[in-house]
Design a protein around this motif. Structure first.
Motif, PDB file in Angstrom:
ATOM      1  N   ILE A 174      -9.759 -10.036 -16.322  1.00  0.00           N
ATOM      2  CA  ILE A 174      -9.674 -10.721 -17.611  1.00  0.00           C
ATOM      3  C   ILE A 174     -11.013 -11.357 -17.969  1.00  0.00           C
ATOM      4  N   VAL A 175     -11.612 -12.094 -17.037  1.00  0.00           N
ATOM      5  CA  VAL A 175     -12.932 -12.686 -17.296  1.00  0.00           C
ATOM      6  C   VAL A 175     -13.960 -11.576 -17.494  1.00  0.00           C
ATOM      7  N   ASN A 176     -13.988 -10.619 -16.558  1.00  0.00           N
ATOM      8  CA  ASN A 176     -14.747  -9.381 -16.730  1.00  0.00           C
ATOM      9  C   ASN A 176     -13.747  -8.252 -16.946  1.00  0.00           C
ATOM     10  N   ILE A 177     -13.884  -7.526 -18.035  1.00  0.00           N
ATOM     11  CA  ILE A 177     -12.949  -6.442 -18.322  1.00  0.00           C
ATOM     12  C   ILE A 177     -12.913  -5.464 -17.160  1.00  0.00           C
ATOM     13  N   ALA A 178     -14.074  -5.171 -16.595  1.00  0.00           N
ATOM     14  CA  ALA A 178     -14.159  -4.266 -15.448  1.00  0.00           C
ATOM     15  C   ALA A 178     -15.409  -4.609 -14.643  1.00  0.00           C
ATOM     16  N   THR A 179     -15.311  -4.378 -13.348  1.00  0.00           N
ATOM     17  CA  THR A 179     -16.458  -4.501 -12.457  1.00  0.00           C
ATOM     18  C   THR A 179     -16.449  -3.293 -11.540  1.00  0.00           C
ATOM     19  N   ASP A 180     -17.571  -2.572 -11.430  1.00  0.00           N
ATOM     20  CA  ASP A 180     -17.569  -1.370 -10.607  1.00  0.00           C
ATOM     21  C   ASP A 180     -18.167  -1.652  -9.233  1.00  0.00           C
ATOM     22  N   SER A 181     -18.028  -0.688  -8.333  1.00  0.00           N
ATOM     23  CA  SER A 181     -18.454  -0.864  -6.949  1.00  0.00           C
ATOM     24  C   SER A 181     -19.969  -0.855  -6.782  1.00  0.00           C
ATOM     25  N   ASP A 182     -20.711  -0.544  -7.862  1.00  0.00           N
ATOM     26  CA  ASP A 182     -22.165  -0.672  -7.829  1.00  0.00           C
ATOM     27  C   ASP A 182     -22.615  -2.089  -8.165  1.00  0.00           C
ATOM     28  N   GLY A 183     -21.647  -2.942  -8.524  1.00  0.00           N
ATOM     29  CA  GLY A 183     -21.975  -4.326  -8.849  1.00  0.00           C
ATOM     30  C   GLY A 183     -22.172  -4.592 -10.319  1.00  0.00           C
ATOM     31  N   GLU A 184     -22.009  -3.577 -11.179  1.00  0.00           N
ATOM     32  CA  GLU A 184     -22.176  -3.790 -12.619  1.00  0.00           C
ATOM     33  C   GLU A 184     -20.890  -4.363 -13.205  1.00  0.00           C
ATOM     34  N   ALA A 185     -21.020  -5.461 -13.935  1.00  0.00           N
ATOM     35  CA  ALA A 185     -19.873  -6.115 -14.567  1.00  0.00           C
ATOM     36  C   ALA A 185     -19.876  -5.820 -16.065  1.00  0.00           C
ATOM     37  N   TYR A 186     -18.709  -5.507 -16.590  1.00  0.00           N
ATOM     38  CA  TYR A 186     -18.529  -5.240 -18.021  1.00  0.00           C
ATOM     39  C   TYR A 186     -17.807  -6.461 -18.581  1.00  0.00           C
ATOM     40  N   SER A 187     -18.568  -7.376 -19.152  1.00  0.00           N
ATOM     41  CA  SER A 187     -18.059  -8.704 -19.478  1.00  0.00           C
ATOM     42  C   SER A 187     -17.018  -8.655 -20.584  1.00  0.00           C
ATOM     43  N   GLY A 188     -16.007  -9.501 -20.434  1.00  0.00           N
ATOM     44  CA  GLY A 188     -14.980  -9.627 -21.457  1.00  0.00           C
ATOM     45  C   GLY A 188     -15.057 -10.949 -22.181  1.00  0.00           C
ATOM     46  N   SER A 189     -16.162 -11.694 -22.008  1.00  0.00           N
ATOM     47  CA  SER A 189     -16.269 -13.032 -22.608  1.00  0.00           C
ATOM     48  C   SER A 189     -16.211 -12.971 -24.125  1.00  0.00           C
ATOM     49  N   HIS A 190     -16.902 -11.979 -24.723  1.00  0.00           N
ATOM     50  CA  HIS A 190     -16.910 -11.884 -26.185  1.00  0.00           C
ATOM     51  C   HIS A 190     -15.512 -11.539 -26.695  1.00  0.00           C
ATOM     52  N   THR A 231     -13.834  -2.168 -27.883  1.00  0.00           N
ATOM     53  CA  THR A 231     -14.419  -2.631 -26.620  1.00  0.00           C
ATOM     54  C   THR A 231     -13.996  -1.734 -25.462  1.00  0.00           C
ATOM     55  N   ASN A 232     -12.716  -1.382 -25.405  1.00  0.00           N
ATOM     56  CA  ASN A 232     -12.223  -0.518 -24.326  1.00  0.00           C
ATOM     57  C   ASN A 232     -12.843   0.875 -24.393  1.00  0.00           C
ATOM     58  N   HIS A 233     -13.058   1.383 -25.603  1.00  0.00           N
ATOM     59  CA  HIS A 233     -13.729   2.681 -25.749  1.00  0.00           C
ATOM     60  C   HIS A 233     -15.152   2.608 -25.182  1.00  0.00           C
ATOM     61  N   THR A 234     -15.863   1.539 -25.509  1.00  0.00           N
ATOM     62  CA  THR A 234     -17.244   1.389 -25.057  1.00  0.00           C
ATOM     63  C   THR A 234     -17.329   1.289 -23.539  1.00  0.00           C
ATOM     64  N   VAL A 235     -16.461   0.449 -22.951  1.00  0.00           N
ATOM     65  CA  VAL A 235     -16.481   0.243 -21.508  1.00  0.00           C
ATOM     66  C   VAL A 235     -16.103   1.521 -20.766  1.00  0.00           C
ATOM     67  N   SER A 236     -15.039   2.182 -21.204  1.00  0.00           N
ATOM     68  CA  SER A 236     -14.590   3.403 -20.518  1.00  0.00           C
ATOM     69  C   SER A 236     -15.631   4.514 -20.617  1.00  0.00           C
ATOM     70  N   LYS A 237     -16.319   4.611 -21.744  1.00  0.00           N
ATOM     71  CA  LYS A 237     -17.361   5.634 -21.904  1.00  0.00           C
ATOM     72  C   LYS A 237     -18.506   5.392 -20.930  1.00  0.00           C
ATOM     73  N   ARG A 238     -18.902   4.127 -20.751  1.00  0.00           N
ATOM     74  CA  ARG A 238     -19.992   3.808 -19.831  1.00  0.00           C
ATOM     75  C   ARG A 238     -19.602   4.110 -18.381  1.00  0.00           C
ATOM     76  N   ILE A 239     -18.370   3.785 -18.007  1.00  0.00           N
ATOM     77  CA  ILE A 239     -17.930   4.015 -16.631  1.00  0.00           C
ATOM     78  C   ILE A 239     -17.861   5.505 -16.327  1.00  0.00           C
ATOM     79  N   VAL A 240     -17.259   6.282 -17.224  1.00  0.00           N
ATOM     80  CA  VAL A 240     -17.134   7.721 -17.000  1.00  0.00           C
ATOM     81  C   VAL A 240     -18.520   8.370 -16.981  1.00  0.00           C
ATOM     82  N   GLY A 241     -19.408   7.925 -17.871  1.00  0.00           N
ATOM     83  CA  GLY A 241     -20.761   8.475 -17.895  1.00  0.00           C
ATOM     84  C   GLY A 241     -21.507   8.216 -16.598  1.00  0.00           C
ATOM     85  N   LYS A 242     -21.350   7.023 -16.033  1.00  0.00           N
ATOM     86  CA  LYS A 242     -22.003   6.704 -14.767  1.00  0.00           C
ATOM     87  C   LYS A 242     -21.454   7.577 -13.640  1.00  0.00           C
TER      88      LYS A 242
END
Length: 374
Positions: A174-190, A231-242
């Motif tokens: 909730i605080v971070n929408i997603a956090t991956d195992s590489d340590g990148e956090a996709y913030s949900g603050s906004h 927001t979910n579209h943006t986050v999911s696109k970045r994760i799948v792309g990585k």
């Protein structure tokens, strides 16, 4: 084969808009009538229900044969819903009563007043999706507040699935929408700030209760949902792309039923129930499928309480929302990051791959940085 819904805006004239509106209204009325019969006769099988209501839908509501069949099919999916009916918002179409000319930007639809051709507005990304599709299986006519849309169900060949060299673990929060195992956090603050602002504004306007306040509420309706969807579209696109760039699959938590399992204080309940983790999971799933990236779900239990270095699991390891301190080996770090690392490791077991320390070090290389010890 995979299906993807492509939404395009329609630009109907006044007379065409009236025909579309009559079609949507009659389709909804037909669905509600068929729903009443299905409940009364306990006839949820599509063919059994068709024998009971098909002629009535044709004669009483003026639907064509295919529209009547689509209405019956929609009711058949409602089995198990004890209450509620259908709103006059959309109509289902199959390929026999819907056709699209992408180059001319025109869609042909069957209505209760005959066939109509409606101009469409196709953006560049939608045009690419429509041109690359293997075929269009049908669609859905949708009536918005002041506009019309058509959702086209496009069929695509499945891309070759890559053989993953590891899994990118994704911890949803909730605080971070997603956090991956590489340590990148996709913030949900906004997103959370937008939700809090919208919630306060709705409460203020509902308390006021004037006509102007109601008009304002109507204008605000759906704004938060659209923002969360983007927001979910943006986050999911970045994760799948990585994951695609690094040759890895994606491992996510299975959070089914979490709203019923978790006990929270009253101020936290609205935050939990507005958490759109299911929508983010759906977007990750279809984007991964389109990119040929394997996606697996793993057991979410104790992922945020288990040390990724020594495997020690204890509730006290999670000292706060963001901080993790292992009571056994003293590893210190971000709790969401460590949870994502544990999810990544569990991803190997989810695809029946033999787990070994070497495989773990390869797939999680760089995931757990050197951390201070207690």
């Amino acid at each position: 084969m995979s299906l993807l819904s492509v939404r395009c805006r329609l630009i109907p004239g006044a007379s065409t808009a009236e025909k579309l509106s009559r079609t949507v209204n009659r389709f909804a009325n037909a669905c509600n009538y068929a729903l009443q019969v299905a409940r009364r006769e306990n006839a949820w099988n599509k063919f059994a229900l068709q024998r009971l209501v098909y002629r009535e839908l044709r004669e009483r509501f003026g639907l064509s044969a295919n529209l009547a069949i689509r209405a019956i099919a929609r009711v058949g999916k409602r089995k198990g819903h004890r209450a509620g009916g259908f709103k006059a918002t959309s109509v289902d179409y199959d390929r026999r009563i819907l056709s699209v000319d992408v180059e001319a930007e025109v869609v042909s639809l069957s209505t209760v007043d005959g066939r109509v051709k409606v101009p469409m507005r196709i953006a560049g990304y939608q045009r690419h999706l429509l041109r690359s599709a293997r075929g269009i299986q049908g669609g859905q006519l949708v009536r918005g507040r002041d506009s019309w849309y058509v959702h086209l169900w496009c069929e695509y060949d499945d891309p070759p699935t890559l053989d993953p060299q590891g899994f990118l673990g994704v911890d949803l929060g909730i605080v971070n929408i997603a956090t991956d195992s590489d340590g990148e956090a996709y913030s949900g603050s906004h997103l959370n700030s937008v939700r809090h602002r919208q919630r306060r504004l709705r409460k203020k306007l509902q308390k006021k209760g004037t006509k102007g306040a109601k008009r304002r509420l109507k204008k605000l309706s759906g704004k938060e949902k659209r923002f969360a969807n983007h927001t979910n579209h943006t986050v999911s696109k970045r994760i799948v792309g990585k994951a695609q760039r690094t040759g890895r699959g994606i491992a996510i938590e299975n959070l089914e039923g979490i709203r019923n399992r978790v006990r929270l204080r009253k101020p936290q309940r609205s935050t939990l129930h507005s958490w759109s983790f299911f929508d983010l999971g759906q977007k990750l799933r279809y984007k991964a499928e389109r990119a040929g990236v394997p996606l697996v779900q793993v057991d979410a239990r104790n992922t945020s309480r288990t040390c990724p270095a020594c495997g020690h699991c204890e509730k006290l390891n999670r000292v706060s929302q963001a901080r993790f301190v292992c009571r056994s080996c003293g590893l210190v770090g971000n709790a969401d990051h460590f949870a994502a690392v544990n999810i990544s490791v569990r991803g190997w077991g989810a695809v029946n791959r033999p787990y070994s320390g070497e495989a773990s070090r390869v797939s999680l290389h760089g995931s757990v940085p050197e951390s201070p010890r207690l």
